[in-house]
Design an enzyme around this catalytic site. Structure first.
Site, PDB file in Angstrom:
ATOM      1  N   THR A   1       0.880  -1.182   0.000  1.00 44.46           N
ATOM      2  CA  THR A   1       0.000   0.000   0.000  1.00 44.46           C
ATOM      3  C   THR A   1       0.912   1.225   0.000  1.00 44.46           C
ATOM      4  O   THR A   1       1.651   1.446   0.966  1.00 44.46           O
ATOM      5  CB  THR A   1      -0.885   0.028   1.254  1.00 44.46           C
ATOM      6  OG1 THR A   1      -1.628  -1.184   1.301  1.00 44.46           O
ATOM      7  CG2 THR A   1      -1.847   1.205   1.212  1.00 44.46           C
TER       8      THR A   1
ATOM      9  N   LYS B   1      -7.814   1.654  -3.020  1.00 41.13           N
ATOM     10  CA  LYS B   1      -7.480   1.230  -1.645  1.00 41.13           C
ATOM     11  C   LYS B   1      -7.621   2.399  -0.663  1.00 41.13           C
ATOM     12  O   LYS B   1      -8.230   2.259   0.398  1.00 41.13           O
ATOM     13  CB  LYS B   1      -6.041   0.687  -1.656  1.00 41.13           C
ATOM     14  CG  LYS B   1      -5.404   0.491  -0.312  1.00 41.13           C
ATOM     15  CD  LYS B   1      -5.673  -0.861   0.274  1.00 41.13           C
ATOM     16  CE  LYS B   1      -5.086  -0.967   1.670  1.00 41.13           C
ATOM     17  NZ  LYS B   1      -5.552  -2.118   2.389  1.00 41.13           N
TER      18      LYS B   1
HETATM   19  P1  NAD Z   1       5.713  -6.181   7.249  1.00 41.08           P
HETATM   20  O1  NAD Z   1       6.516  -5.092   7.854  1.00 41.08           O
HETATM   21  O2  NAD Z   1       5.320  -7.353   8.080  1.00 41.08           O
HETATM   22  O3  NAD Z   1       6.471  -6.760   5.959  1.00 41.08           O
HETATM   23  C1  NAD Z   1       7.250  -5.983   5.089  1.00 41.08           C
HETATM   24  C2  NAD Z   1       8.524  -6.753   4.843  1.00 41.08           C
HETATM   25  O4  NAD Z   1       9.325  -6.088   3.875  1.00 41.08           O
HETATM   26  C3  NAD Z   1       9.408  -6.884   6.100  1.00 41.08           C
HETATM   27  O5  NAD Z   1       9.585  -8.254   6.430  1.00 41.08           O
HETATM   28  C4  NAD Z   1      10.710  -6.188   5.699  1.00 41.08           C
HETATM   29  O6  NAD Z   1      11.863  -6.796   6.239  1.00 41.08           O
HETATM   30  C5  NAD Z   1      10.667  -6.325   4.188  1.00 41.08           C
HETATM   31  N1  NAD Z   1      11.532  -5.377   3.490  1.00 41.08           N
HETATM   32  C6  NAD Z   1      11.604  -4.027   3.635  1.00 41.08           C
HETATM   33  N2  NAD Z   1      12.521  -3.509   2.787  1.00 41.08           N
HETATM   34  C7  NAD Z   1      13.019  -4.570   2.077  1.00 41.08           C
HETATM   35  C8  NAD Z   1      13.996  -4.686   1.067  1.00 41.08           C
HETATM   36  N3  NAD Z   1      14.637  -3.626   0.570  1.00 41.08           N
HETATM   37  N4  NAD Z   1      14.265  -5.920   0.572  1.00 41.08           N
HETATM   38  C9  NAD Z   1      13.627  -7.004   1.053  1.00 41.08           C
HETATM   39  N5  NAD Z   1      12.694  -6.962   2.029  1.00 41.08           N
HETATM   40  C10 NAD Z   1      12.390  -5.744   2.533  1.00 41.08           C
HETATM   41  O7  NAD Z   1       4.416  -5.484   6.633  1.00 41.08           O
HETATM   42  P2  NAD Z   1       3.062  -6.202   6.178  1.00 41.08           P
HETATM   43  O8  NAD Z   1       2.076  -6.149   7.290  1.00 41.08           O
HETATM   44  O9  NAD Z   1       3.388  -7.503   5.510  1.00 41.08           O
HETATM   45  O10 NAD Z   1       2.545  -5.142   5.093  1.00 41.08           O
HETATM   46  C11 NAD Z   1       3.135  -5.057   3.808  1.00 41.08           C
HETATM   47  C12 NAD Z   1       2.341  -4.064   2.985  1.00 41.08           C
HETATM   48  O11 NAD Z   1       0.971  -4.495   2.912  1.00 41.08           O
HETATM   49  C13 NAD Z   1       2.309  -2.656   3.576  1.00 41.08           C
HETATM   50  O12 NAD Z   1       2.411  -1.729   2.538  1.00 41.08           O
HETATM   51  C14 NAD Z   1       0.944  -2.599   4.285  1.00 41.08           C
HETATM   52  O13 NAD Z   1       0.452  -1.276   4.361  1.00 41.08           O
HETATM   53  C15 NAD Z   1       0.102  -3.451   3.368  1.00 41.08           C
HETATM   54  N6  NAD Z   1      -1.052  -4.089   4.010  1.00 41.08           N
HETATM   55  C16 NAD Z   1      -0.931  -4.670   5.231  1.00 41.08           C
HETATM   56  C17 NAD Z   1      -2.045  -5.254   5.833  1.00 41.08           C
HETATM   57  C18 NAD Z   1      -1.944  -5.918   7.181  1.00 41.08           C
HETATM   58  O14 NAD Z   1      -2.989  -6.221   7.778  1.00 41.08           O
HETATM   59  N7  NAD Z   1      -0.744  -6.199   7.689  1.00 41.08           N
HETATM   60  C19 NAD Z   1      -3.286  -5.250   5.164  1.00 41.08           C
HETATM   61  C20 NAD Z   1      -3.372  -4.678   3.899  1.00 41.08           C
HETATM   62  C21 NAD Z   1      -2.239  -4.096   3.327  1.00 41.08           C
END
Ligand code: NAD
Length: 310
Positions: free
Chosen positions: A96, A171
């Site tokens: 997002t 979204k």
């Molecule tokens: P999260 O922080 O659990 O996962 C993100 C991952 O990206 C982390 O494990 C981090 O280490 C990795 N990362 C960051 N930079 C990186 C790089 N350069 N190379 C490799 N890995 C890298 O977050 P999430 O909850 O999985 O959310 C991910 C996305 O989905 C966000 O944009 C969030 O807004 C969106 N989202 C989340 C939810 C939810 O309920 N968690 C729901 C809808 C949308």
């Protein structure tokens, strides 16, 4: 048809999403900066790459699921993802991010000879695990047609919303409705408390009258009327308040950029930013009712009807 998929960002959402692609028969080469996230993905059948560039090299499709726009743009432009991928690779960003960042990511990908789609999701971690996410896609029709079976392996509904950035636009518009309506429902319950109305009575009326909405009938912010709502488990997320604050911040950016007269959207963004920075940091976004109650007069600030001190 099975594909070789590079999957970057194997966190709360990306990990289970990549696992569902493996279950659907695809070969998934994954990478995450956090070794534990990568190790968990390997246990689910993902092959570990040594870097993001390693995951993209030789892939038919590269999926990113990262915290924010700056992570996506940095990987695309500065860290060599676009140069490492074979020409014509389909880049799907499911994170997002700002609509403007999504459009910049599309431009960078296409300028490097690739194809791109923004495809953010709704449905949370449970939806990612169960493969029941909703995908909102922005990009060309051909790119959408190619991506659809992959997205369908991770979700139950896939909607093509329009050109580049349209998925992100859908979204943030949806989540702006949700944030505003959760505040409205919370304010109504606190007003009802001050007027001597029971939570159940207000729920029974509003849930079958014109106040009906998801924030009330599914994620009811007070304990009791909806047993499965986070309010019944001391507001453990669910959809965490900081994620709502993030999405409303993106909506506020777009509102300001477009000169939209949206006082409620901007106010909701402010309220959730303050809440997520304080008591709401580890709570479901429905716990904003507690902040409203705390800031209210003596009737509202005593106890809620579950006997919990507000
Ligand atoms: P999260 O922080 O659990 O996962 C993100 C991952 O990206 C982390 O494990 C981090 O280490 C990795 N990362 C960051 N930079 C990186 C790089 N350069 N190379 C490799 N890995 C890298 O977050 P999430 O909850 O999985 O959310 C991910 C996305 O989905 C966000 O944009 C969030 O807004 C969106 N989202 C989340 C939810 C939810 O309920 N968690 C729901 C809808 C949308």
């Amino acid at each position: 048809m099975t594909s070789v998929i590079g999957f970057i960002g194997l966190g709360h959402m990306g990990g289970p999403m990549a696992a569902n692609l493996v279950k659907a028969g695809h070969r998934v080469i994954g990478y995450d900066l956090v070794p534990e996230a990568l190790a968990a993905a390997v246990r689910a059948g993902i092959e570990a790459a040594g870097s993001a560039v390693g995951a993209a090299t030789g892939a038919d499709v590269v999926i990113t699921m990262l915290p924010a726009g700056r992570h996506v743009l940095s990987l695309y432009r500065d860290e060599g993802l676009l140069t490492a991928a074979a020409p014509g690779t389909l880049f799907i960003d499911c994170s997002t991010i700002d609509v403007a960042d999504a459009r910049t990511a599309h431009e960078a990908a296409t300028a490097a000879g690739h194809r791109a789609l923004d495809a953010p999701v709704s449905g949370g971690v449970m939806g990612a695990e169960a493969g029941t996410l909703t995908f909102m896609a922005g990009g060309g029709a051909a790119e959408f047609t190619e991506a659809e079976p992959l997205l369908a392996a991770m979700g139950k509904r896939v909607v093509h919303c329009g050109a580049a950035g349209a998925g992100q636009a859908a979204k943030i518009c949806n989540n702006m409705i949700l944030g505003i309506s959760m505040i409205a429902v919370g304010e109504a319950f606190v007003l009802g408390e001050s007027l001597g109305l029971s939570h159940q009575a207000l729920f029974d009326v509003a849930s079958t009258a014109s106040g009906q909405c998801w924030a009330l009938t599914v994620n009811c912010p007070v304990p009791g009327p909806v047993p499965t709502s986070p309010a019944n488990r001391d507001y453990r997320p669910g959809f965490a308040a900081p994620l709502m604050a993030k999405d409303l911040g993106l909506a506020a950016n777009a509102l300001r950029a477009g000169g939209i007269d949206a006082g409620l959207g901007l106010r909701a963004a402010e309220m959730y930013a303050a809440f997520a920075d304080g008591a709401g940091a580890g709570q479901d976004f429905s716990a904003i009712v507690r902040a409203i109650r705390e800031r209210s007069g003596p009737t509202g600030s005593s106890t809620d009807q579950n006997g919990t001190t507000a």
